[in-house]
Write a protein that holds these residues in place. Structure first.
Motif, PDB file in Angstrom:
ATOM      1  N   SER A 131      35.853  44.702  51.496  1.00 10.60           N
ATOM      2  CA  SER A 131      35.064  43.640  50.862  1.00 10.60           C
ATOM      3  C   SER A 131      35.846  42.352  50.680  1.00 10.60           C
ATOM      4  O   SER A 131      35.303  41.253  50.823  1.00 10.60           O
ATOM      5  CB  SER A 131      34.542  44.112  49.501  1.00 10.60           C
ATOM      6  N   HIS A 132      37.137  42.470  50.348  1.00 10.04           N
ATOM      7  CA  HIS A 132      37.987  41.299  50.118  1.00 10.04           C
ATOM      8  C   HIS A 132      39.426  41.771  49.999  1.00 10.04           C
ATOM      9  O   HIS A 132      39.679  42.979  50.063  1.00 10.04           O
ATOM     10  CB  HIS A 132      37.534  40.519  48.882  1.00 10.04           C
ATOM     11  N   GLY A 133      40.332  40.840  49.795  1.00 13.14           N
ATOM     12  CA  GLY A 133      41.752  41.162  49.892  1.00 13.14           C
ATOM     13  C   GLY A 133      42.449  41.453  48.588  1.00 13.14           C
ATOM     14  O   GLY A 133      43.580  41.013  48.391  1.00 13.14           O
ATOM     15  N   ALA A 135      44.038  44.381  46.017  1.00 12.10           N
ATOM     16  CA  ALA A 135      44.650  45.695  46.229  1.00 12.10           C
ATOM     17  C   ALA A 135      43.850  46.841  45.635  1.00 12.10           C
ATOM     18  O   ALA A 135      43.996  47.984  46.072  1.00 12.10           O
ATOM     19  CB  ALA A 135      46.068  45.709  45.659  1.00 12.10           C
ATOM     20  N   ASP A 136      43.004  46.560  44.631  1.00 10.39           N
ATOM     21  CA  ASP A 136      42.206  47.656  44.069  1.00 10.39           C
ATOM     22  C   ASP A 136      41.081  48.064  45.017  1.00 10.39           C
ATOM     23  O   ASP A 136      40.355  49.022  44.753  1.00 10.39           O
ATOM     24  CB  ASP A 136      41.655  47.305  42.679  1.00 10.39           C
ATOM     25  N   HIS A 137      40.960  47.336  46.152  1.00 13.24           N
ATOM     26  CA  HIS A 137      39.953  47.685  47.169  1.00 13.24           C
ATOM     27  C   HIS A 137      40.591  48.094  48.499  1.00 13.24           C
ATOM     28  O   HIS A 137      40.038  48.909  49.210  1.00 13.24           O
ATOM     29  CB  HIS A 137      38.982  46.515  47.377  1.00 13.24           C
ATOM     30  N   TYR A 138      41.759  47.524  48.808  1.00 11.09           N
ATOM     31  CA  TYR A 138      42.397  47.881  50.085  1.00 11.09           C
ATOM     32  C   TYR A 138      43.618  48.777  49.894  1.00 11.09           C
ATOM     33  O   TYR A 138      44.209  49.225  50.884  1.00 11.09           O
ATOM     34  CB  TYR A 138      42.803  46.632  50.877  1.00 11.09           C
ATOM     35  N   SER A 281      30.719  45.192  45.658  1.00  5.68           N
ATOM     36  CA  SER A 281      32.124  45.632  45.575  1.00  5.68           C
ATOM     37  C   SER A 281      32.817  45.023  44.364  1.00  5.68           C
ATOM     38  O   SER A 281      32.957  45.675  43.350  1.00  5.68           O
ATOM     39  CB  SER A 281      32.904  45.354  46.858  1.00  5.68           C
ATOM     40  N   CYS A 282      33.308  43.768  44.447  1.00  8.86           N
ATOM     41  CA  CYS A 282      33.951  43.175  43.265  1.00  8.86           C
ATOM     42  C   CYS A 282      33.225  41.909  42.819  1.00  8.86           C
ATOM     43  O   CYS A 282      33.472  41.417  41.726  1.00  8.86           O
ATOM     44  CB  CYS A 282      35.426  42.883  43.506  1.00  8.86           C
ATOM     45  N   GLY A 283      32.407  41.346  43.648  1.00  7.57           N
ATOM     46  CA  GLY A 283      31.511  40.282  43.214  1.00  7.57           C
ATOM     47  C   GLY A 283      32.174  38.968  42.827  1.00  7.57           C
ATOM     48  O   GLY A 283      31.612  38.196  42.053  1.00  7.57           O
ATOM     49  N   SER A 338      29.328  49.045  38.369  1.00  5.85           N
ATOM     50  CA  SER A 338      30.541  49.866  38.403  1.00  5.85           C
ATOM     51  C   SER A 338      31.782  48.992  38.264  1.00  5.85           C
ATOM     52  O   SER A 338      31.690  47.771  38.063  1.00  5.85           O
ATOM     53  CB  SER A 338      30.592  50.645  39.731  1.00  5.85           C
ATOM     54  N   HIS A 339      32.929  49.651  38.354  1.00  8.27           N
ATOM     55  CA  HIS A 339      34.228  49.005  38.548  1.00  8.27           C
ATOM     56  C   HIS A 339      34.495  47.883  37.545  1.00  8.27           C
ATOM     57  O   HIS A 339      34.679  48.165  36.380  1.00  8.27           O
ATOM     58  CB  HIS A 339      34.286  48.526  40.012  1.00  8.27           C
ATOM     59  N   CYS A 340      34.442  46.632  37.972  1.00  8.53           N
ATOM     60  CA  CYS A 340      34.868  45.496  37.160  1.00  8.53           C
ATOM     61  C   CYS A 340      33.694  44.814  36.445  1.00  8.53           C
ATOM     62  O   CYS A 340      33.861  43.688  35.962  1.00  8.53           O
ATOM     63  CB  CYS A 340      35.568  44.478  38.050  1.00  8.53           C
TER      64      CYS A 340
HETATM   65 FE   LIG Z   1      38.008  44.835  42.250  1.00  2.00          FE
END
Ligand SMILES: [Fe+2]
Length: 370
Positions: A131-133, A135-138, A281-283, A338-340
């Motif tokens: 989704s983006h760069g 670290a909590d996603h990649y 994802s993180c929005g 979810s998540h953040c």
């Molecule tokens: Fe995130």
């Protein structure tokens, strides 16, 4: 279903929702490949890794979705939660099935543990999306590529939304100084055999899903996190400010540039007779901006579900209120934060539209469609 059961699901509902809604004639899409918006009969969305694991969360069937929970108990492996996000998305159109992995959590320990606990085989993936760069996603993606090198399908590609997905991230700290938020190494992934696709425009993924492409900032209240920074590279490099969306900034290599998350994209499905399922994802581009972009590129207005994270945990009450008002206008059948996303927004959504709120947990499966 009894009202009490809805409450256990994190949902209070007033009745059956209307389906269908306003789809623009022809469902004309704006995909880079000039193809029609893909449509699926069914989508099974699994939260492989999320911020919480709630062993008491109850499952059940609501009006148009089914929520299944992962049960852990003493002596039985449980899914692990962390500040990270990873989804497994399995869709079907007729007898044709596709599996997509969206985001890769923070740590390989938790991602691989949860794949095993949930009995998922990542090598079956037809496509990967980052989704983006952040670290909590990649975080576990380099290890994913190492472990599954030679095992994943040769056709698998990793869809990223722009060059900045692979640039060095930093966070400014309240007391001064910075925190190194790392960098996803594109060349390292490609060396493992992963083809990287920069999907800056809306793109069909595995013929079942689509990414939104880069997201125009339409609202006046959604802003990227103030502490987010990118490290500028040379002007002729992939990490020059030109690729950060700040084309007027001529930063010297190594200088910090405000991070606008130019390359962040959302992932979405058009579920037959239901509408769009949009996963932010993180929005950081704004959940409302993300949904609007998904509607625009798909040529479909009806939103079935908006799935987080919405990155509103640090947001003011005013921004949360405006977001909830925009949710009302979009009128999805379900909101799955979810998540953040933050408790502030979850509470606000529950107050405003309790029948639409479904709380996920690590290991939760939501089944959309038939
Ligand atoms: Fe995130």
């Amino acid at each position: 279903m009894e009202r009490r059961q809805f409450l256990k699901l994190g949902v209070v509902t007033g009745g059956v929702f209307a389906l269908g809604g306003a789809m623009r004639p022809g469902g004309r899409s704006a995909f880079a490949q000039s193809t029609a918006t893909p449509i699926v009969d069914r989508l099974v969305m699994t939260n492989v890794v999320d911020n919480i694991y709630d062993v008491f969360a109850k499952g059940g069937t609501l009006d148009t979705i089914t929520v299944e929970r992962m049960r852990g108990s003493i002596g039985v492996a449980s899914p692990a939660a962390e500040h990270g996000l990873a989804y497994h998305l399995e869709s079907a159109r007729g007898s044709e099935q596709r599996e997509i992995l969206l985001d890769f959590a923070l740590t390989e320990r938790n991602l691989f543990n949860n794949y095993a606990v949930l009995k998922l085989d990542p090598s079956r993936a037809d496509a990967l999306v980052i989704s983006h760069g952040h670290a909590d996603h990649y975080g576990a993606l380099p290890d994913w590529a190492r472990v599954y090198q030679g095992k994943f399908k040769s056709s698998v590609a990793l869809y990223a939304g722009g060059e900045d997905t692979f640039c060095q991230r930093m966070l400014t700290l309240p007391g001064g100084g910075t925190f190194d938020y790392g960098r996803l190494d594109q060349a390292g992934l490609e060396a493992r055999g992963l083809k990287v696709v920069l999907a800056k425009q809306a793109t069909s993924v595995a013929g079942h899903a689509f990414t939104t492409g880069q997201i125009p900032r339409l609202t006046d209240f959604e802003r990227p996190p103030a502490a987010a920074r990118l490290v500028a590279g040379a002007m002729d490099s992939a990490c020059s400010p030109v690729h950060f969306g700040a084309t007027k900034v001529e930063a010297k290599p190594g200088e910090l540039v405000a991070d606008t998350f130019q390359g962040e994209h959302a992932t979405a499905y058009h579920v037959k007779n239901r509408g769009l399922v949009v996963i932010t994802s993180c929005g950081h581009a704004g959940v409302i901006n993300s949904v609007r972009q998904a509607q625009k590129v798909a040529g479909i207005d009806k939103v079935h579900a908006i799935v987080g994270g919405f990155h509103l945990a640090p947001a003011s009450d005013d921004i949360v209120a405006k977001t909830v008002e925009a949710f009302k206008a979009i009128n999805p059948d379900y909101i799955i934060p979810s998540h953040c996303t933050g408790l502030n927004t979850i509470i606000a959504v529950h107050r405003a539209m309790p029948q639409k709120l479904v709380m996920p947990s690590t290991g939760t499966r939501v089944i959309f469609g038939v």
